[in-house]
Design an enzyme around this catalytic site. Structure first.
Site, PDB file in Angstrom:
ATOM      1  NE  ARG A 122     -21.277 -17.061 -34.992  1.00 21.21           N
ATOM      2  CZ  ARG A 122     -21.015 -18.112 -35.763  1.00 21.21           C
ATOM      3  NH1 ARG A 122     -20.669 -17.946 -37.018  1.00 21.21           N
ATOM      4  NH2 ARG A 122     -21.125 -19.339 -35.280  1.00 21.21           N
ATOM      5  CG  ASP A 174     -12.313 -24.453 -35.451  1.00 22.45           C
ATOM      6  OD1 ASP A 174     -12.937 -24.418 -36.532  1.00 22.45           O
ATOM      7  OD2 ASP A 174     -12.349 -23.514 -34.630  1.00 22.45           O
ATOM      8  CD  GLN A 200     -20.170 -26.797 -33.704  1.00 21.46           C
ATOM      9  OE1 GLN A 200     -20.549 -25.905 -34.435  1.00 21.46           O
ATOM     10  NE2 GLN A 200     -20.356 -28.072 -33.993  1.00 21.46           N
ATOM     11  CG  HIS A 252     -19.008 -22.017 -31.288  1.00 17.99           C
ATOM     12  ND1 HIS A 252     -20.312 -21.566 -31.179  1.00 17.99           N
ATOM     13  CD2 HIS A 252     -18.865 -22.437 -32.582  1.00 17.99           C
ATOM     14  CE1 HIS A 252     -20.923 -21.712 -32.342  1.00 17.99           C
ATOM     15  NE2 HIS A 252     -20.072 -22.238 -33.210  1.00 17.99           N
ATOM     16  CB  CYS A 303     -17.296 -26.773 -35.269  1.00 14.44           C
ATOM     17  SG  CYS A 303     -15.971 -25.649 -35.766  1.00 14.44           S
ATOM     18  NE  ARG A 344     -24.349 -25.223 -33.654  1.00 13.91           N
ATOM     19  CZ  ARG A 344     -23.774 -24.154 -34.212  1.00 13.91           C
ATOM     20  NH1 ARG A 344     -22.827 -24.310 -35.092  1.00 13.91           N
ATOM     21  NH2 ARG A 344     -24.107 -22.925 -33.852  1.00 13.91           N
TER      22      ARG A 344
HETATM   23  N1  NVA Z   1     -12.889 -20.949 -34.632  1.00  9.66           N
HETATM   24  C1  NVA Z   1     -13.819 -20.644 -35.689  1.00  9.66           C
HETATM   25  C2  NVA Z   1     -15.115 -21.367 -35.488  1.00  9.66           C
HETATM   26  C3  NVA Z   1     -16.102 -21.188 -36.587  1.00  9.66           C
HETATM   27  C4  NVA Z   1     -17.411 -21.866 -36.294  1.00  9.66           C
HETATM   28  C5  NVA Z   1     -14.024 -19.138 -35.758  1.00  9.66           C
HETATM   29  O1  NVA Z   1     -14.119 -18.497 -34.684  1.00  9.66           O
HETATM   30  O2  NVA Z   1     -14.062 -18.595 -36.851  1.00  9.66           O
HETATM   31  N1   CP Z   2     -19.946 -24.129 -36.744  1.00 13.46           N
HETATM   32  C1   CP Z   2     -20.529 -22.935 -36.893  1.00 13.46           C
HETATM   33  O1   CP Z   2     -20.823 -22.213 -35.909  1.00 13.46           O
HETATM   34  O2   CP Z   2     -20.827 -22.600 -38.179  1.00 13.46           O
HETATM   35  P1   CP Z   2     -21.298 -21.185 -38.727  1.00 13.46           P
HETATM   36  O3   CP Z   2     -20.140 -20.240 -38.558  1.00 13.46           O
HETATM   37  O4   CP Z   2     -21.654 -21.412 -40.153  1.00 13.46           O
HETATM   38  O5   CP Z   2     -22.484 -20.725 -37.913  1.00 13.46           O
END
Ligand code: NVA
Ligand code: CP
Length: 306
Positions: free
Chosen positions: A102, A223, A132, A129, A263, A291
């Protein structure tokens, strides 16, 4: 060897094959049958950003498959002190069997993968992502909504939206995206999705009007308005996103049997109302649980294709 960096790299058949595998593995897991598909394998998990679901699902998932997860926060490894991605990848990929990352940059993720001796999985970047979306589609299939699927995404044009664009383009369903002006999806990603849609039959509609997007859809999703790394823009974003909350009133225009997905994490009172969230919480937390099952399938599939 294959990586899992974006759904763009996967065919419709491959995506559906992984979903079928996820359904099988989920059934086994629910029956407390933990087949050791990946005995003694190590999954390296590099996190440059916070996570609840991604960390817990990957770590639990690899353990249930017979392996072990190694949590590597970028604050604790030399990557955080400037060791190059190319060297980090060449070192870690000689010691572990699969890597999940990540990070802030799809480009850097792709660079990491290009140096890796083992499959690399995108655990969220600035652009996509994809893991997800596999959980989201698994949830859709388990609600039997895959035929004549019409999805509305209401909110920020971000990594989740881009992933929805790719999923719709590949699988050939209808996706309507409503963002406020100035928060539209990346035009390059939209162009790619539209190009793929020409052969898959997908219908992609882009608007700034949530009411147009939601009309008669069978899946509604959103989101956060403030993704990780955008904290400084929070106040401005909250102003700019007024009118984009998914609440009972907006949801009335969706199909009466529509499900609502998120998500997570959710910021209630902003992108979704408390009331609507609680009404759909069974589905939302089923989506979160998926997930685990979807990512176990992704890991098993990647292991088989090396
Ligand atoms: N768009 C959000 C998704 C979190 C799972 C982010 O990138 O923070
Ligand atoms: N939806 C998601 O990826 O959650 P986290 O940021 O908690 O991993």
């Amino acid at each position: 060897m294959r990586h899992f960096l974006t759904l763009k790299d996967y065919t419709k058949d491959e995506i559906l094959e992984i979903i079928d595998l996820a359904i099988k593995i989920k059934k086994e897991t629910k029956a407390k049958i933990f087949k050791k598909y990946m005995p003694n394998q190590t999954l390296g998990m590099i996190f440059e950003k916070s996570s609840t679901r991604t960390r817990v699902s990957f770590e639990t998932g690899i353990y249930q498959l017979g392996g072990v997860g190694l949590f590597l926060s970028s604050n604790d490894i030399q990557l955080g002190r400037g060791e190059p991605i190319s060297d980090t990848s060449r070192v870690i990929s000689r010691m572990v069997d699969m890597i999940m990352i990540r990070n802030d940059s799809q480009k850097e993720l792709e660079e990491f993968a290009s140096y890796s001796k083992v499959p690399v999985i995108n655990g969220l970047t600035d652009k996509f992502h994809p893991v997800q979306l596999m959980a989201d589609y698994l949830t859709i299939v388990q609600h039997n909504l895959q035929d004549n699927l019409k999805v509305a995404y209401i909110g920020d044009g971000n990594n989740m939206t881009h992933s929805w664009l790719m999923l719709a383009a590949k699988l050939g369903f209808e996706l309507r995206v409503a963002t406020p002006k100035g928060y539209e999806v990346d035009s390059d990603i939209l162009d790619e999705a539209q190009k793929i849609a020409q052969t898959s039959g997908a219908k992609i509609i882009i608007t700034n009007d949530p009411k147009i997007a939601i009309k008669d859809t069978t899946v509604v999703t959103t989101d956060t308005w403030v993704s990780m790394g955008q904290e400084a823009e929070k106040e401005q974003r909250i102003k700019d996103f007024q009118g984009f909350i998914v609440d009972e009133n907006l949801m009335k225009d969706a199909n009466s049997k529509a499900i609502f997905l998120h998500c997570l994490p959710a910021y209630k009172g902003y992108e979704v109302s408390q009331e609507l969230f609680e009404k759909h919480s069974d589905t939302i937390f089923e989506e979160a649980e998926n997930r685990l099952h979807a990512q176990k399938a992704i890991m098993v599939w990647l292991d088989k294709h090396r």
